[in-house]
Design a protein around this motif. Structure first.
Motif, PDB file in Angstrom:
ATOM      1  N   MET A   1       0.829  -1.199   0.000  1.00  0.00           N
ATOM      2  CA  MET A   1       0.000   0.000   0.000  1.00  0.00           C
ATOM      3  C   MET A   1       0.868   1.256   0.000  1.00  0.00           C
ATOM      4  O   MET A   1       0.563   2.245  -0.656  1.00  0.00           O
ATOM      5  CB  MET A   1      -0.946  -0.024   1.199  1.00  0.00           C
ATOM      6  CG  MET A   1      -2.024  -1.108   1.087  1.00  0.00           C
ATOM      7  SD  MET A   1      -3.075  -1.243   2.541  1.00  0.00           S
ATOM      8  CE  MET A   1      -4.035   0.253   2.392  1.00  0.00           C
TER       9      MET A   1
ATOM     10  N   LYS B   1       2.043   1.770  -3.457  1.00  0.00           N
ATOM     11  CA  LYS B   1       1.005   2.337  -4.314  1.00  0.00           C
ATOM     12  C   LYS B   1       0.847   3.831  -4.053  1.00  0.00           C
ATOM     13  O   LYS B   1       0.684   4.629  -4.978  1.00  0.00           O
ATOM     14  CB  LYS B   1      -0.332   1.628  -4.078  1.00  0.00           C
ATOM     15  CG  LYS B   1      -1.405   2.106  -5.048  1.00  0.00           C
ATOM     16  CD  LYS B   1      -2.676   1.333  -4.907  1.00  0.00           C
ATOM     17  CE  LYS B   1      -3.689   1.835  -5.932  1.00  0.00           C
ATOM     18  NZ  LYS B   1      -4.980   1.213  -5.830  1.00  0.00           N
TER      19      LYS B   1
ATOM     20  N   HIS C   1      -4.350  -3.564  -3.817  1.00  0.00           N
ATOM     21  CA  HIS C   1      -3.227  -2.940  -3.117  1.00  0.00           C
ATOM     22  C   HIS C   1      -2.123  -3.943  -2.832  1.00  0.00           C
ATOM     23  O   HIS C   1      -0.939  -3.647  -2.985  1.00  0.00           O
ATOM     24  CB  HIS C   1      -3.714  -2.329  -1.799  1.00  0.00           C
ATOM     25  CG  HIS C   1      -4.609  -1.158  -1.975  1.00  0.00           C
ATOM     26  ND1 HIS C   1      -5.255  -0.545  -0.923  1.00  0.00           N
ATOM     27  CD2 HIS C   1      -4.987  -0.470  -3.094  1.00  0.00           C
ATOM     28  CE1 HIS C   1      -5.984   0.460  -1.382  1.00  0.00           C
ATOM     29  NE2 HIS C   1      -5.844   0.517  -2.696  1.00  0.00           N
TER      30      HIS C   1
END
Length: 269
Positions: free
Chosen positions: A9, A12, A214
């Motif tokens: 995550m 990202k 994710h």
């Protein structure tokens, strides 16, 4: 898995700041023309048209294919699977599937979805290669379906599917659902290294699609996005069963426009 998820995550979020993440697209597994049209209305980029989803999916009828092609402007892929059960096929079953690919070519489909295994749990490369060559000769794309998940070595199977020329793999990471196989999916994405698209499918829903994207870093996901629709029949004969499950003949599962829209929104959150 929590630490891995947090790391992915964070990656990202970093990509967002640098402006390079790809928008995640949705392919809908449509069990009918009605579901295919709903998928299109909801914003899906592609439909995998099939029948008999309760048995894992089989090739749809020619009528379904023709009507879907006439009504869809999004990509139409057709499942090429002559029967339910395993993915070890006789010569006759194989010839049936080649004939189905030829029909999809004539009908103007955008792609086909295939998968054949050997008895030892490896990819049947010669027969799959013939199917891929037939499809690509006429400009169709090819997805390798969840027969992949039944292979004894997923990482060798990945290399074999890439070698035969498929464009993507629909997979749950060798588990019953994509969330259960999320760690393997992440590894498959890493090992694929852009050579082929890894598309998670099986149990993908609003409750898990954001976490799945994710954690794995995929750019496309697969879901049927269905809801039960009750029959409008007024008379119901209580003295006969037309299905193995009582009441099934008076309910149909169809793709929901709202679910498609929500899945796309959450996949890109």
């Amino acid at each position: 898995m929590t630490n891995d998820l947090e790391d992915t995550m964070t990656l990202k979020d970093t990509l967002k700041t640098t402006g390079q993440p790809k928008r995640v697209s949705l392919e809908v597994c449509a069990n009918s023309v009605t579901s295919a049209v709903a998928a299109q209305e909801g914003g899906a980029v592609r439909v995998e048209l099939c029948e008999n989803l309760k048995e894992g999916g089989t090739t749809p009828s020619q009528g379904q294919i023709l009507m879907a092609r006439s009504l869809l402007h999004i990509q139409l892929f057709v499942l090429i699977r002559s029967r339910a059960g395993d993915f070890l096929y006789t010569d006759l079953e194989y010839q049936v599937m080649l004939a189905d690919i030829r029909y999809c070519i004539e009908a103007g489909c955008d792609g086909v979805v295939i998968g054949i295994l050997n008895a030892d749990g490896t990819i049947d490369k010669p027969r799959c290669l013939e199917m891929v060559r037939l499809a690509k000769q006429w400009g169709l794309k090819v997805t390798f379906h969840r027969a992949f998940d039944m292979c004894k070595d997923l990482y060798q199977a990945l290399e074999d599917v890439i070698e035969i020329g498929c464009d993507r793999i629909l997979t749950s990471g060798g588990k019953s659902t994509a969330m259960e196989g999320a760690t393997v999916l992440n590894h498959l994405v890493e090992k694929a290294a852009g050579r082929i698209s890894i598309m998670p499918g099986a149990g993908v829903s609003e409750a898990n699609v954001a976490d799945l994207v994710h954690f794995t870093g995929v750019t496309e996901v697969h879901s049927s996005a269905r809801v039960p629709v009750q029959s409008k029949m007024q008379y119901k004969n209580d003295h006969i069963l037309m299905s193995d499950v009582p009441g099934d003949e008076f309910s149909t599962d169809l793709t929901s426009v709202d679910r498609v829209k929500k899945l796309i929104e959450l996949a890109n959150s």
